[in-house]
Design a protein around this motif. Structure first.
Motif, PDB file in Angstrom:
ATOM      1  N   GLU A 222      19.927   2.338  19.506  1.00 12.92           N
ATOM      2  CA  GLU A 222      19.001   3.000  18.585  1.00 12.92           C
ATOM      3  C   GLU A 222      17.689   2.229  18.460  1.00 12.92           C
ATOM      4  O   GLU A 222      16.615   2.824  18.357  1.00 12.92           O
ATOM      5  N   MET A 223      17.774   0.908  18.476  1.00  9.87           N
ATOM      6  CA  MET A 223      16.576   0.097  18.293  1.00  9.87           C
ATOM      7  C   MET A 223      15.761  -0.039  19.561  1.00  9.87           C
ATOM      8  O   MET A 223      14.548  -0.284  19.508  1.00  9.87           O
ATOM      9  N   SER A 224      16.382   0.098  20.720  1.00  7.76           N
ATOM     10  CA  SER A 224      15.653  -0.080  21.976  1.00  7.76           C
ATOM     11  C   SER A 224      14.661   1.052  22.172  1.00  7.76           C
ATOM     12  O   SER A 224      14.983   2.231  22.040  1.00  7.76           O
ATOM     13  N   GLY A 225      13.450   0.698  22.482  1.00  5.50           N
ATOM     14  CA  GLY A 225      12.394   1.688  22.726  1.00  5.50           C
ATOM     15  C   GLY A 225      11.829   2.331  21.488  1.00  5.50           C
ATOM     16  O   GLY A 225      11.015   3.241  21.583  1.00  5.50           O
ATOM     17  N   ALA A 226      12.222   1.890  20.299  1.00  9.19           N
ATOM     18  CA  ALA A 226      11.724   2.488  19.055  1.00  9.19           C
ATOM     19  C   ALA A 226      10.485   1.740  18.586  1.00  9.19           C
ATOM     20  O   ALA A 226      10.547   0.796  17.820  1.00  9.19           O
ATOM     21  N   HIS A 227       9.320   2.138  19.082  1.00 11.78           N
ATOM     22  CA  HIS A 227       8.063   1.516  18.661  1.00 11.78           C
ATOM     23  C   HIS A 227       7.667   1.973  17.256  1.00 11.78           C
ATOM     24  O   HIS A 227       7.000   1.257  16.531  1.00 11.78           O
ATOM     25  N   ASN A 228       8.074   3.176  16.891  1.00  8.37           N
ATOM     26  CA  ASN A 228       7.773   3.699  15.569  1.00  8.37           C
ATOM     27  C   ASN A 228       9.017   4.411  15.065  1.00  8.37           C
ATOM     28  O   ASN A 228       9.525   5.326  15.706  1.00  8.37           O
ATOM     29  N   SER A 229       9.514   3.979  13.916  1.00  8.00           N
ATOM     30  CA  SER A 229      10.772   4.517  13.415  1.00  8.00           C
ATOM     31  C   SER A 229      10.647   5.948  12.915  1.00  8.00           C
ATOM     32  O   SER A 229      11.651   6.617  12.737  1.00  8.00           O
ATOM     33  N   GLU A 230       9.430   6.433  12.684  1.00  7.20           N
ATOM     34  CA  GLU A 230       9.248   7.784  12.154  1.00  7.20           C
ATOM     35  C   GLU A 230       9.155   8.842  13.252  1.00  7.20           C
ATOM     36  O   GLU A 230       9.272  10.025  12.960  1.00  7.20           O
ATOM     37  N   TYR A 231       8.935   8.429  14.485  1.00  6.16           N
ATOM     38  CA  TYR A 231       8.745   9.379  15.573  1.00  6.16           C
ATOM     39  C   TYR A 231       9.665   9.004  16.734  1.00  6.16           C
ATOM     40  O   TYR A 231      10.117   7.866  16.858  1.00  6.16           O
ATOM     41  N   GLN A 232       9.917   9.978  17.574  1.00  4.44           N
ATOM     42  CA  GLN A 232      10.738   9.766  18.764  1.00  4.44           C
ATOM     43  C   GLN A 232      10.234  10.683  19.871  1.00  4.44           C
ATOM     44  O   GLN A 232       9.527  11.661  19.615  1.00  4.44           O
TER      45      GLN A 232
END
Length: 927
Positions: A222-232
């Motif tokens: 879940e944390m990998s590649g998450a530059h912004n927690s509000e968007y995907q």
């Protein structure tokens, strides 16, 4: 990208000319008004408009990121320049910009576009960020372009939550069933209290460790590649789903290994018999198969509910989106009617062009600013309302969870006997289903109430906008026009009445358009439902085919062993069915997730194509009498729609093929785990069987008699060197004759089998080639036969030959094993006869007064030999492959050979040292 943009710009310009020609004939007043407004624009606005007409071609429809005529939707012109903007992300803008842009006619131009944009934008679509939502009410405030992506992401979230709940239920059920059997053993005084607590504690710790490992891996994913927690992004979502599936399959593999380990430790420490252990393991496996059946049925039903809820969500979102879009459309139409009336006054010279421009500019500015204010208030009220409802939902969920956990603990604390296991499984599963349904009803009720509340807010916004525009128009006609023009108040009142009269048919027209759009949307949704039902049916067929194929494979493997008891075979088949059910259930989850990801990947083009269809249908229904130019234009649009449909169909097939290949790869990996686990199960079963056979054989060999015979023969004074040597030589000669006869019969049997096999292969190949040649000739003579059909025919020919050779090889191996088994049985009987003769003669020679076992007759086999016959079948399969069965078969008679060597050695030593050689003879004889 430059070439693409140039091509699309040329296409856009051509379409713009055709639309302008149609507008000039259908709406002359609107065209005049737009022409006058364009002439009155400032140079800056003209430049922006020109740039917008070129730039908007390469942006998707409804994407507010593109620059508009007034620049309001341009991110660089926003009042908050410090706000971070994600790449390719639609930033949330106020409705003042989008509604203000409609005053310049931009939305009409945008909505009438008939070009689906280039693949350059499609390639960036997967990397485009969209809002990460956790519940449906949050979607109601999202941008319309992101709605489909958000809804599908919620579907994936629901599937993941369902998977987690079912996995937890399976773990709890196994723990409780295992505890019931342990308690039953403890009640029967077969295990102690300490051992019971130790086994349960070890199992609980092991399962907790497995869950911690899974949670840690999922958190890292879940944390990998998450530059912004509000968007995907869609790319990140596909990667996370793939990694999640890998982690869950690894956890499933570890879970089943841990259950096997727990069962084996329990059986080892309880020291129960082999038959009892097999029965307990079969009972546990049957109970877990029942658990998997309950979970699979529940999974299918709840997955269908999740899909049905997705369709309901789309209906609710479409209803709000239709209401939101109707507000600026109707307001723009009302303003156009005012513009047409002012155009009439300009033509009659009651109003100058400059005066008309100033009046329209003031009216537009006042109305759109007021509407923007109302829209911002409505948006903020919607967000506040949804936020409050979500907080209430969280509180209700927590209360539900506490009450449900108490009910579960109450059920688990009850004592169940082994006879009540099925009742426990049913009661616990029904309780969890009731809890799931209660939570589901709570969420659906809250979704409907949130949608209704937001709908009421937008209805209120529509009322405010209509009222505000009516007041501004009244002020224009009754206060401004009498002052600016020479018209009387009565004439101005008549103009206002004319505006109201012209508004009535327009309102009916807009209402009809909304109904047509809604009908088209329902038809599209119905097509998606039918497509989903078809995919679900194909998935069920594929799963059934895979299950039957795997069961056929394991049955073939077990039938080739041929040495196990019926109970052992039943246990292996039950274990395989259990693991296969677990694997197939996990793959069903993965298939449903891939279907959602495929819809997300194709959502953009589907939305654009649906918009084109709606526009074409509405334009076709609005103008019944068409001239040649309009007819040609509609034909061109229909042709363009068909081309886009073909492109979409091709892309759909490519996407489905890509996901299917990925699914096949994951199926192969899961089946690899199944194969490895079953190899361990079969190996453990064979090991237990071999140990049992060895124990029975060692008890039937008469080892005690032979040891006593060696001691007595060494101490006897009647055995001389010559007579013992003669006895040993005769025994060796007899063994040589028996072995030579066995080797000759074996060679003759293998030679005849090989010749028979070659002949059968030759005849079958000839018969098969004739049949395939006839089919091939018919296919070549058929004009409609294609290259693909001939390739398929050739593949079928190769596969048929391969299957034929495999079948002949297996039949030959069975005959080979059967013949070798008969030869080895006869060989073993002859060796035992020779051994009994030698032992009897030795006892007579040394005058040992010991009772000798009765010799087996040639027509019958001893009981021990009958029990060992099945074991010899399994051993013969290995010896037949290695062709070294002679050494393997002579090895069990090493005791007698050692006895012969010791007798010969003691005869050479003489009778003076019987005690000296006694210990050595005992040692060697026993060996």
């Amino acid at each position: 990208q430059k070439d693409d943009s140039q091509r699309l710009l040329e296409s856009f310009n051509a379409d713009e000319k055709e639309r302008t020609l149609m507008k000039n004939k259908a709406e002359p007043y609107t065209a005049k008004e737009e022409m006058v407004l364009e002439e009155s624009e400032s140079p800056l606005n003209s430049n922006i408009t020109a740039f917008a007409l070129k730039a908007k071609v390469i942006y998707p429809i409804n994407q507010k990121f593109r620059p508009l005529a007034d620049g309001s939707s341009n991110p660089s012109l926003h009042e908050n320049p410090k706000q971070a903007v994600l790449p390719n992300q639609v930033v949330e803008t106020s409705m003042s910009g989008s509604l203000g842009s409609l005053s310049q006619g931009d939305k009409e131009d945008c909505s009438s576009s008939t070009t689906i944009h280039s693949t350059t934008s499609d390639d960036r679509f997967q990397a485009r960020a969209f809002l990460k939502v956790t519940s449906f009410p949050e979607v109601l405030t999202c941008e319309s372009f992101d709605v489909k992506l958000c809804l599908c992401s919620l579907t994936l979230k629901d599937l993941m939550l369902l998977d987690t709940e079912l996995r937890k239920e399976k773990h709890v059920m196994f723990t409780q069933v295992f505890k019931i059997y342990l308690t039953d053993f403890h009640r029967k005084k077969k295990i102690t209290d300490d051992l019971l607590k130790k086994i349960l504690l070890n199992q609980e710790n092991d399962f907790e460790e497995l869950q911690k490992q899974l949670d840690s891996r999922l958190q890292n994913t879940e944390m990998s590649g998450a530059h912004n927690s509000e968007y995907q992004t869609l790319e990140d979502l596909e990667r996370k789903e793939r990694e999640y599936s890998e982690h869950v399959i690894d956890n499933m593999e570890a879970f089943w290994k841990q259950t096997d380990k727990a069962q084996q430790d329990f059986l080892d420490q309880s020291k129960c018999s082999s038959a009892k252990a097999t029965k307990i393991m079969m009972d546990l496996t049957e109970k877990m198969i029942a658990v998997e059946s309950l979970l699979s049925e529940s999974q299918d039903l709840q997955a269908m509910d999740i899909q049905e809820r997705l369709f309901n969500w789309e209906l609710m979102v479409k209803m709000i989106d239709s209401l939101k879009s109707s507000i600026p459309e109707e307001c723009k139409g009302r303003l156009n009617i005012v513009s047409n009336i002012l155009d009439h006054l300009t033509v009659k010279n009651n109003l100058s062009v400059r005066q008309k421009e100033e009046l329209l500019t003031d009216l537009h500015k006042a109305f759109w600013e007021q509407l923007a204010h109302y829209s911002n208030e409505c948006m903020q009220q919607s967000k506040d309302l949804i936020l409050k409802r979500l907080e209430c939902r969280v509180k209700k969920k927590e209360e539900f969870k506490r009450r449900q956990e108490a009910e579960q603990e109450s059920l688990l604390s009850k004592t169940f006997l082994t006879e009540d296991v099925h009742n426990f499984l049913k009661a616990y599963h029904e309780l969890l289903e009731k809890h799931w349904q209660a939570q589901w009803d709570l969420e659906e009720e809250d979704d409907c109430e949130s949608t209704e509340a937001v709908t009421n807010l937008y209805k209120e916004l529509y009322s405010k906008a209509s009222h505000a525009l009516a007041e501004l128009v009244t002020e224009l006609f009754l206060q401004t026009l009498p002052v600016v023009t020479s018209l009387s108040v009565r004439e101005c009142e008549l103009l206002k009445e004319e505006w109201q009269e012209n508004l009535v048919p327009q309102l009916e027209k807009w209402q009809n358009h909304r109904q047509r759009r809604w009908k088209l949307f329902q038809e599209q949704l119905l097509q998606e439902k039918e497509l989903w039902i078809t995919e679900y049916a194909l998935s069920a067929v594929m799963q059934k085919h895979l299950s039957e194929k795997q069961e056929k494979i394991i049955q073939g493997v077990v039938s080739r062993l041929g040495c196990l008891s019926d109970k052992s075979v039943s246990y292996i088949l039950l274990k395989h069915r259990l693991l296969l059910c677990s694997v197939l259930r996990r793959l069903a989850f993965r298939r449903a997730g891939m279907a959602a990801l495929a819809r997300m990947r194709l959502s953009r083009k589907k939305s654009l194509l649906q918009e084109l269809r709606e526009q074409h249908t509405l334009q076709k229904g609005s103008s019944l009498c068409q001239d040649e130019d309009q007819w040609q234009l509609q034909k061109a649009v229909e042709s363009h729609i068909r081309e886009e449909e073909e492109k979409l169909e091709e892309e759909t097939q490519e996407t489905n093929l890509e996901f299917h290949q990925q699914l096949v790869t994951e199926i192969q990996e899961a089946l690899q785990f199944l194969q490895q686990h079953m190899e361990q199960v079969i190996g453990q079963t064979l090991l237990q069987y071999a140990r049992g056979v060895a124990e029975k054989k060692s008890s039937d060999d008469g080892q005690d008699f032979k040891e006593r015979l060696v001691e007595s023969a060494v101490e006897s004074v009647y055995g001389t060197s010559n007579n013992i040597n003669r006895l040993v030589q005769n025994y060796y000669q007899q063994l040589g004759k028996i072995t030579e006869g066995y080797e000759g019969k074996k060679l003759q049997h293998l030679t005849s089998l090989q010749a028979e096999r070659n002949e059968r292969i030759r005849l079958k190949n000839k018969e098969n080639e004739l049949t395939l040649e006839e089919k091939h000739t018919k296919g070549l003579l058929n004009v409609s036969s294609t290259v693909h059909q001939r390739i398929a025919l050739q593949q079928k020919k190769i596969f048929t030959q391969f299957e034929l050779q495999q079948q002949i090889r297996l039949e030959s191996l069975k005959q080979k094993l059967l013949g070798l088994h008969c030869l080895e049985t006869e060989f073993e009987n002859q060796l035992k006869e020779a051994e009994q003769d030698f032992v009897s003669e030795l006892a007579v020679l040394t005058r040992v007064p010991l009772t000798v076992k009765k010799k087996p007759s040639k027509r019958s086999k001893p009981a021990g030999e009958k029990r060992n016959s099945k074991r010899q079948t399994f051993q013969s399969s290995k010896s037949a492959e290695r062709d070294d069965s002679h050494e393997n078969i002579q090895e069990p008679h090493g005791t007698t050979s050692g006895l012969c060597r010791e007798m010969s050695h003691s005869s050479h030593e003489g009778e003076t040292e019987p005690r000296k050689n006694s210990k050595m003879l005992k040692k060697k004889g026993s060996r």
